[in-house]
Scaffold this active site. Structure first.
Site, PDB file in Angstrom:
ATOM      1  N   ARG A 242      -9.628   7.776  -4.210  1.00 41.77           N
ATOM      2  CA  ARG A 242     -10.037   6.595  -4.979  1.00 41.77           C
ATOM      3  C   ARG A 242     -11.438   6.774  -5.540  1.00 41.77           C
ATOM      4  NH1 ARG A 242      -8.038   3.569  -0.392  1.00 41.77           N
ATOM      5  NH2 ARG A 242      -9.631   4.776   0.656  1.00 41.77           N
TER       6      ARG A 242
ATOM      7  N   LYS B 289     -19.666  12.117   1.254  1.00 45.10           N
ATOM      8  CA  LYS B 289     -18.674  12.787   0.382  1.00 45.10           C
ATOM      9  C   LYS B 289     -18.055  11.795  -0.607  1.00 45.10           C
ATOM     10  CE  LYS B 289     -14.632  11.134   1.964  1.00 45.10           C
ATOM     11  NZ  LYS B 289     -13.566  10.532   1.171  1.00 45.10           N
TER      12      LYS B 289
ATOM     13  N   ALA C 273      -4.704   9.629   2.686  1.00 44.83           N
ATOM     14  CA  ALA C 273      -3.588   8.907   3.302  1.00 44.83           C
ATOM     15  C   ALA C 273      -2.257   9.226   2.615  1.00 44.83           C
ATOM     16  CB  ALA C 273      -3.870   7.406   3.269  1.00 44.83           C
TER      17      ALA C 273
ATOM     18  N   GLU D  16     -15.190   3.466  -1.276  1.00 50.84           N
ATOM     19  CA  GLU D  16     -16.379   3.164  -0.473  1.00 50.84           C
ATOM     20  C   GLU D  16     -17.689   3.615  -1.126  1.00 50.84           C
ATOM     21  OE1 GLU D  16     -16.651   1.385   2.149  1.00 50.84           O
ATOM     22  OE2 GLU D  16     -15.033   1.705   3.585  1.00 50.84           O
TER      23      GLU D  16
ATOM     24  N   TYR E 231       0.801  -1.223   0.000  1.00 50.87           N
ATOM     25  CA  TYR E 231       0.000   0.000   0.000  1.00 50.87           C
ATOM     26  C   TYR E 231       0.836   1.276   0.000  1.00 50.87           C
ATOM     27  CZ  TYR E 231      -4.162  -2.819   0.856  1.00 50.87           C
ATOM     28  OH  TYR E 231      -5.192  -3.716   0.734  1.00 50.87           O
TER      29      TYR E 231
END
Ligand SMILES: NC(=O)c1ccc[n+]([C@@H]2O[C@H](COP(=O)([O-])OP(=O)(O)OC[C@H]3O[C@@H](n4cnc5c(N)ncnc54)[C@H](O)[C@@H]3O)[C@@H](O)[C@H]2O)c1
Ligand SMILES: O=P(O)(O)OC[C@H](O)CO
Length: 333
Positions: free
Chosen positions: A255, A191, A140, A281, A49
């Site tokens: 993303r 959001k 992140a 998500e 990651y």
């Protein structure tokens, strides 16, 4: 010393472990895959990651959830929202009475339409004073470089929020407390859906007026839903509302934004999913947010438009035309 178990070695779990360690906490990261966990423990690098980031050497990593959770003051949960219930069912018997549970997740559960704090309270059998939510403009990839950012630490019990605020406060990460858990969680979950819509506009080659309109009207939808669910409307003007919406809708690091951009460029859903290695998500939460809104009699046309594109395969051009053709109305109603 404050002890934290971070459950999830994805992008945000890993970077949050770094924040906690930089803030002086003793941190154990739990991950599913032995090989990845061993590499984090040995080389202080999460190759899958965040290959560029060297983690603080004090962070331990393990696949043993019991070892991670033993003696923890905070269990910080960072798995995809739709997997929380199953993951937490395994962890719940291992969580000790002094441990507060912290959600880093931004989603609404499909079917139950529960927010992540509600899933945590139900599955772990804990009261709201033991559930903390962290939400804000926190990409992140930027925080991995220790770029300055702020966030909201929300808990019904302000003293618990303050304890976690202290646990994650560093020179580059500034947490504010809030007791409006509902507003903070809705800001984070919706959001992602608006980020998909703005990404689609971006991919279609549309400009800043269109994107600003989607952002602003997206926030109006979020606030409308929040008011019905008992949130404080001021929360939506803060970091967990407008702040996160702006970061997500502006950044190619998001993303959700990238997923929407690929759809707007004409990629099929299958192609877009294949091109996405991490959790976006909004792809699942657009359906649960719409479900939640409908159950509460709230209109969310942009969220509905995203569901139409992502889950019903309707062309973005046609859906956008439909949004613009809605009957005229006052801005505030
Ligand atoms: N990445 C960010 O910038 C960021 C920032 C703020 C909040 N968040 C939120 O944090 C949560 C976690 O996001 P992330 O970015 O760390 O996601 P990610 O896709 O990078 O990582 C998800 C992690 O969960 C693990 N996992 C455990 N059980 C799983 C299962 N059953 N299926 C799939 N994966 C499973 C994966 O192995 C992986 O380590 C999301 O709700 C996201 O919205 C992310
Ligand atoms: O990459 P995204 O779209 O999941 O967004 C990450 C964070 O939630 C931004 O605050």
């Amino acid at each position: 010393m404050t002890r934290c178990a971070v459950m999830g070695t994805g992008s945000w779990g890993t970077v949050f472990a770094m924040i906690l360690a930089d803030a002086g906490c003793e941190v154990t990261l739990w991950g599913r895959r032995q090989e990845l966990v061993d590499a984090i423990d040995r080389d202080h690098v999460n190759r899958d990651y965040l290959p560029e980031l060297t983690l603080p050497a004090g962070i331990r990593a393990t696949t043993d959830a019991a070892a991670a959770l033993a003696g923890a003051d905070f269990a910080v949960l960072s798995v995809p929202s739709q997997t929380l219930r199953d993951n937490l069912a395994l962890w719940a018997p291992l969580i000790e009475p002094q441990t507060a549970l912290v959600s880093l997740m931004k989603g609404v559960e499909l079917g139950t339409v529960k927010r992540m704090s509600e899933v945590i309270a139900e599955v772990a059998g804990v009261g709201p004073e033991r559930v903390v939510v962290v939400s804000g403009p926190n990409l992140a990839g930027e925080i991995a470089n220790r770029q300055p950012a702020a966030t909201v630490v929300a808990c019904a019990d302000e003293e618990v929020a303050k304890r976690f605020q202290k646990a994650c406060h560093t020179p580059y990460f500034r947490p504010y407390t809030n007791t409006d858990v509902v507003g903070c969680e809705l800001g984070g979950a919706v959001k992602n859906v608006i980020g998909l819509a703005v990404g689609m506009a971006n991919g279609m080659g549309l400009g800043d007026n269109t994107k600003a309109t989607l952002i602003t009207r997206g926030l109006a939808e979020t606030t409308r839903l929040g008011l019905v669910l008992g949130a404080d409307p001021h929360t939506f003007a803060g970091l967990a509302g407008m702040g996160d919406l702006v970061a997500t809708c502006s950044s190619p690091l998001s993303r959700n934004n990238t997923f929407g951009t690929n759809l707007g460029r004409g990629m099929t859903l299958a192609e877009t999913i294949a091109a996405t290695s991490q959790t976006a998500e909004g792809v699942k939460s657009c359906e649960s947010v719409l479900d939640l809104a409908r159950r509460n009699g709230v209109e969310m046309p942009i969220v509905e438009a995203v569901v139409d594109v992502v889950h019903k395969g309707r062309p973005t051009q046609e859906v956008l035309k439909g949004l613009m053709a809605r009957s005229a109305k006052p801005e505030r109603r």
